[in-house]
Write a protein that holds these residues in place. Structure first.
Motif, mmCIF file in Angstrom:
data_model
loop_
_atom_site.group_PDB
_atom_site.id
_atom_site.type_symbol
_atom_site.label_atom_id
_atom_site.label_comp_id
_atom_site.label_asym_id
_atom_site.label_seq_id
_atom_site.Cartn_x
_atom_site.Cartn_y
_atom_site.Cartn_z
ATOM 1 N N VAL A 1 0.832 -1.196 0.000
ATOM 2 C CA VAL A 1 0.000 0.000 0.000
ATOM 3 C C VAL A 1 0.873 1.256 0.000
ATOM 4 O O VAL A 1 0.612 2.220 -0.728
ATOM 5 C CB VAL A 1 -0.938 0.006 1.230
ATOM 6 C CG1 VAL A 1 -1.583 1.379 1.427
ATOM 7 C CG2 VAL A 1 -2.014 -1.060 1.076
ATOM 8 N N THR A 2 1.927 1.248 0.810
ATOM 9 C CA THR A 2 2.824 2.397 0.900
ATOM 10 C C THR A 2 3.552 2.625 -0.419
ATOM 11 O O THR A 2 3.662 3.762 -0.895
ATOM 12 C CB THR A 2 3.835 2.192 2.042
ATOM 13 O OG1 THR A 2 3.126 1.902 3.249
ATOM 14 C CG2 THR A 2 4.681 3.431 2.256
ATOM 15 N N LEU A 3 4.035 1.555 -1.033
ATOM 16 C CA LEU A 3 4.706 1.671 -2.327
ATOM 17 C C LEU A 3 3.759 2.211 -3.391
ATOM 18 O O LEU A 3 4.134 3.066 -4.196
ATOM 19 C CB LEU A 3 5.242 0.297 -2.752
ATOM 20 C CG LEU A 3 5.862 0.219 -4.159
ATOM 21 C CD1 LEU A 3 7.128 1.057 -4.236
ATOM 22 C CD2 LEU A 3 6.154 -1.237 -4.526
ATOM 23 N N ALA A 4 2.521 1.717 -3.398
ATOM 24 C CA ALA A 4 1.568 2.088 -4.445
ATOM 25 C C ALA A 4 1.094 3.521 -4.345
ATOM 26 O O ALA A 4 0.616 4.089 -5.339
ATOM 27 C CB ALA A 4 0.358 1.146 -4.394
ATOM 28 N N ASN A 5 1.231 4.139 -3.154
ATOM 29 C CA ASN A 5 0.591 5.438 -2.933
ATOM 30 C C ASN A 5 1.529 6.588 -2.597
ATOM 31 O O ASN A 5 1.058 7.724 -2.491
ATOM 32 C CB ASN A 5 -0.429 5.300 -1.808
ATOM 33 C CG ASN A 5 -1.664 4.552 -2.229
ATOM 34 O OD1 ASN A 5 -2.566 5.100 -2.861
ATOM 35 N ND2 ASN A 5 -1.720 3.268 -1.905
ATOM 36 N N THR A 6 2.811 6.324 -2.381
ATOM 37 C CA THR A 6 3.709 7.404 -1.975
ATOM 38 C C THR A 6 4.936 7.481 -2.873
ATOM 39 O O THR A 6 5.344 6.502 -3.479
ATOM 40 C CB THR A 6 4.182 7.224 -0.521
ATOM 41 O OG1 THR A 6 5.049 6.092 -0.429
ATOM 42 C CG2 THR A 6 3.001 7.028 0.422
ATOM 43 N N ARG A 7 5.519 8.679 -2.922
ATOM 44 C CA ARG A 7 6.757 8.862 -3.682
ATOM 45 C C ARG A 7 7.959 8.287 -2.942
ATOM 46 O O ARG A 7 8.846 7.725 -3.543
ATOM 47 C CB ARG A 7 7.012 10.354 -3.915
ATOM 48 C CG ARG A 7 6.024 11.054 -4.818
ATOM 49 C CD ARG A 7 6.545 12.453 -5.147
ATOM 50 N NE ARG A 7 5.562 13.230 -5.873
ATOM 51 C CZ ARG A 7 4.716 14.085 -5.320
ATOM 52 N NH1 ARG A 7 4.752 14.271 -4.000
ATOM 53 N NH2 ARG A 7 3.856 14.756 -6.035
ATOM 54 N N ARG A 8 7.998 8.485 -1.616
ATOM 55 C CA ARG A 8 9.217 8.175 -0.880
ATOM 56 C C ARG A 8 9.036 7.145 0.207
ATOM 57 O O ARG A 8 10.010 6.627 0.731
ATOM 58 C CB ARG A 8 9.793 9.438 -0.221
ATOM 59 C CG ARG A 8 9.081 10.700 -0.510
ATOM 60 C CD ARG A 8 9.525 11.892 0.251
ATOM 61 N NE ARG A 8 8.382 12.668 0.703
ATOM 62 C CZ ARG A 8 7.763 13.537 -0.080
ATOM 63 N NH1 ARG A 8 8.173 13.744 -1.302
ATOM 64 N NH2 ARG A 8 6.728 14.199 0.363
ATOM 65 N N GLY A 9 7.810 6.870 0.599
ATOM 66 C CA GLY A 9 7.603 6.013 1.751
ATOM 67 C C GLY A 9 7.913 4.554 1.502
ATOM 68 O O GLY A 9 7.702 4.035 0.410
ATOM 69 N N ARG A 10 8.464 3.881 2.494
ATOM 70 C CA ARG A 10 8.631 2.434 2.530
ATOM 71 C C ARG A 10 8.691 2.018 3.984
ATOM 72 O O ARG A 10 9.165 2.770 4.838
ATOM 73 C CB ARG A 10 9.928 1.964 1.833
ATOM 74 C CG ARG A 10 9.921 2.005 0.328
ATOM 75 C CD ARG A 10 8.773 1.254 -0.304
ATOM 76 N NE ARG A 10 8.726 -0.161 -0.010
ATOM 77 C CZ ARG A 10 9.422 -1.086 -0.675
ATOM 78 N NH1 ARG A 10 10.244 -0.739 -1.635
ATOM 79 N NH2 ARG A 10 9.282 -2.347 -0.366
#
Length: 346
Positions: free
Chosen positions: A300-309
């Motif tokens: 979910v984080t990968l699919a929706n953010t530029r920098r988040g992991r």
């Protein structure tokens, strides 16, 4: 003459996994539509249920179409169906009735991020940016999510007081870095009547936190400092009120770039007063077969953010060591995400 063997017909069991995935997607969209139509709200005060015609009238939808939506909801356990009469299941009564304390309807809607990002997932995995990253979408995404998760976060945060033996230290100073809706500070303030808290975040999130603080009668012990978690490394200890006894990093490390997450941990370490503790609450990325909630949140984080992991535990330990903190200890307060405490190395 020998009769040739006829291959056995393929059964549903051969495609069970695929259909489970399909049914899961259909169920999520159906549940979100039911929240938006007010199906659960309409049934919440009707223990005996409602006939389809009455429910359709309350939801302002044609009965035939509403029935098409309600049948799969009954199939996945969110509604109970007796002919054309529908009632809430125990699950939906507890979690999808808007007036209940455990309401998760908005969390259901927001947790996958923005739906428009998911069709581009293959491109994102190849290295593209999500078409609609949520990094800066405070009004559209982060503020509503902070409201949606407040109750869940507050209940976990309240347990930190007993877990860390803080009950007899009522005059503590709390610093909440990336405070979101304020759930962690508010829960601690409720359990520690003499404590005060400094909450740092972007203004739309501080507005949510202030509203929650007023609702729970602790806003007079809160200080709100507007600061972007992506640049908190520049915040001085003085901005935190001459240091803190508890520094909270709740669900913020995974939403910033790794170097910024490390800088947040460093800030937390240097902001502690003697005997203080850093509390980290987040999903930690470890080895996974992709079937658990942490793996899903990572995607979910990968699919929706530029920098988040999601952060790996080993990386968090390295950041803590660099900040003069000992290895973070898991407090075991949530079955969903990790809650860890790190204290300064003597």
């Amino acid at each position: 003459m020998t009769t040739p063997e006829v291959p056995a017909p393929r059964t549903a069991a051969h495609s069970e996994t695929v259909w489970t995935l399909i049914d899961g997607a259909v169920g999520w969209f159906a549940a979100v539509a039911a929240v938006e139509l007010g199906i659960f709200a309409a049934l919440a005060d009707e223990p005996a249920g409602l006939d389809l015609a009455v429910l359709a009238d309350r939801c302002d939808a044609p009965a035939a179409r509403l029935e098409t939506l309600c049948r799969p909801l009954a199939g996945c356990g969110l509604l109970q169906m007796d002919g054309q009469r529908f009632t809430l299941s125990a699950t939906s009564a507890a979690q999808l009735s808007p007036e209940r304390p455990g309401y998760l309807g908005e969390l259901l809607r927001l947790s996958p991020g923005l739906v428009d990002n998911w069709p581009a997932l293959a491109d994102v995995v190849r290295g593209a940016e999500p078409p609609h990253p949520v990094d800066d979408e405070d009004e559209v995404f982060h503020a509503p999510l902070a409201r949606a998760t407040f109750g869940l976060q507050r209940s976990v945060a309240a347990a930190v007081v007993d877990s860390l033996g803080l009950v007899d230290r009522p005059d503590l100073r709390i610093a909440d870095l990336g405070a979101g809706g304020g759930a962690w500070s508010i829960a601690l303030l409720e359990r520690l009547p003499g404590a005060t808290a400094t909450l740092l975040d972007r203004q739309p999130l501080l507005d949510v936190a202030a509203a929650h603080g007023r609702d729970h009668s602790v806003v007079d012990r809160c200080r709100f400092v507007e600061a972007d978690p992506r640049s908190l490394a520049a915040v001085t200890s003085e901005a935190l009120g001459s240091g803190a006894d508890i520094v909270v990093l709740a669900h913020v490390l995974r939403l910033v770039a790794p170097e910024q997450a490390g800088a947040l941990v460093a800030l937390a370490g240097r902001s502690l007063r003697s005997g203080g503790v850093v509390v980290v609450a987040d999903y930690l990325r470890e080895r996974s077969d992709g079937g658990d909630r942490v793996a899903s949140m990572d995607l979910v984080t990968l699919a929706n953010t530029r920098r988040g992991r999601l952060v790996r535990r080993r990386q968090l330990e390295e950041w803590c060591a660099g900040a003069g903190l000992g290895p973070p200890v898991d407090l075991g307060l949530s079955p969903v995400f990790a809650v860890l405490a790190a204290r300064p190395i003597p």
